[in-house]
Design a protein around this motif. Structure first.
Motif, PDB file in Angstrom:
ATOM      1  N   HIS A 184       0.841  -1.216   0.000  1.00 24.84           N
ATOM      2  CA  HIS A 184       0.000   0.000   0.000  1.00 24.84           C
ATOM      3  C   HIS A 184       0.866   1.252   0.000  1.00 24.84           C
ATOM      4  N   ASP A 186       0.942   5.154   1.884  1.00 28.16           N
ATOM      5  CA  ASP A 186       0.349   5.921   2.985  1.00 28.16           C
ATOM      6  C   ASP A 186      -0.223   7.218   2.425  1.00 28.16           C
ATOM      7  N   HIS A 253       4.754  -0.232   0.084  1.00 26.75           N
ATOM      8  CA  HIS A 253       5.345  -0.982   1.187  1.00 26.75           C
ATOM      9  C   HIS A 253       4.325  -1.927   1.810  1.00 26.75           C
TER      10      HIS A 253
HETATM   11 FE   LIG Z   1       2.004   2.191   5.598  1.00 29.18          FE
END
Ligand SMILES: [Fe+2]
Ligand SMILES: O=C(O)CCC(=O)C(=O)O
Length: 311
Positions: A184, A186, A253
């Protein structure tokens, strides 16, 4: 030193709690002299402080990741873990099937095998900010002005503020055996994490730096990674107490699946913002924590009111 609030402290031992409010007892201040920043240049602590900052800056500039190895002392790591274990019944576990952008719905504008339509199980959980005692080591580390100053220096920004969100500011990421946090991005600019209890097997932090930029979604590289490719993937060799500063906006990540036979993986997550007084949106808060507080509703209403005034 802050006094222990009678009603909210849930640590077994109030004395231990009071000791934990002193950040110098939590951080390895020989390696990371928090007071070294503004000492005369000839002072060894000044040199050690700026050496650590320079090293972190190099990592952040090259691949968006910096590790302050063994920043938290082993004793403090045990204390953090005890606090996480005590608050763990409050974890909001949510089993969702998400794409790298945290969406859960198919987008018909993209093909079935496109990253936007590639969904993976996310089974981990977060301990929310209102689960911690008002005085505890987790909170002390999160709010210590010396730590905030050090993080801002590493990130090369003038100032940094604790995320004011009562649920998402101070959290712990929990991966019980069999759980994973898939690939994903952030939404925030950077994240600060301290690994507190590693898994014995699995639970590894992996990232692919710079797979997208502000102007290029990088779908091809992302598709390759979602299909199991390993191009440009770094696996961090994290030890308990390591503090990680990570820019996850452009780097895909994940935390790999914790083996069924492993101990759970616990990570403390400290969220900061560039501006003071920031609080999360209602919808995202509900997705991550399964609920919202009056503060979230109120912030949402004042946003609407501000919008009305601007019109
Ligand atoms: Fe994350
Ligand atoms: O637990 C971690 O190490 C990081 C988890 C993560 O990527 C996140 O919370 O967005």
């Amino acid at each position: 030193m802050t006094t222990v609030s009678q009603s909210t402290s849930r640590l077994d031992d109030a004395a231990e709690s009071a000791a934990a409010s002193d950040v110098d007892r939590l951080v390895d201040t020989v390696r990371y002299p928090l007071d070294g920043r503004d000492l005369p240049a000839a002072d060894a602590r000044h040199a050690a402080y700026w050496r650590a900052v320079e090293e972190a800056r190099t990592g952040l500039r090259s691949d968006g990741c910096a590790l302050l190895k063994e920043f938290v002392t082993p004793t403090a790591v045990r204390l953090l873990n005890a606090e996480i274990v005590a608050a763990k019944p409050r974890t909001h576990f949510s089993m969702q099937v998400i794409n790298p952008y945290f969406h859960t719905q198919v987008n018909p504008e993209f093909s079935d095998d496109h990253p936007v339509n590639t969904f993976t199980e996310r089974s981990s959980g977060f301990i929310p900010g209102d689960a911690w005692p008002s005085v505890c080591a987790m909170d002390t580390l999160f709010r210590a002005p010396q730590v905030c100053r050090l993080l801002a220096d590493c990130l090369e920004i003038d100032e940094l503020h604790c995320y004011d969100d009562p649920l998402a500011g101070l959290t712990a990421n929990i991966l019980d055996p069999g759980q994973q946090f898939p690939w994903h991005f952030d939404t925030n600019d950077f994240a600060v994490t301290v690994l507190v209890q590693p898994a014995d097997e699995g639970g590894l932090f992996e990232y692919a730096p710079g797979v997208r930029t502000a102007t290029d979604e990088g779908f091809e590289a992302i598709g390759g990674l979602l299909a199991g490719g390993r191009d440009g993937v770094h696996t961090l060799d994290l030890c308990p107490g390591d503090l990680q500063i990570f820019r996850g906006r452009y780097s895909l990540h994940r935390v790999t699946r914790v083996a069924a036979s492993s101990q759970p993986r616990h990570a403390a997550i400290f969220a900061y913002t560039h501006q003071p007084g920031v609080i999360g949106r209602v919808e995202r808060t509900r997705q991550l924590f399964g609920r919202v507080l009056a503060e979230h509703e109120e912030a949402e209403r004042s946003r609407v009111r501000e919008d009305d005034l601007l019109d």
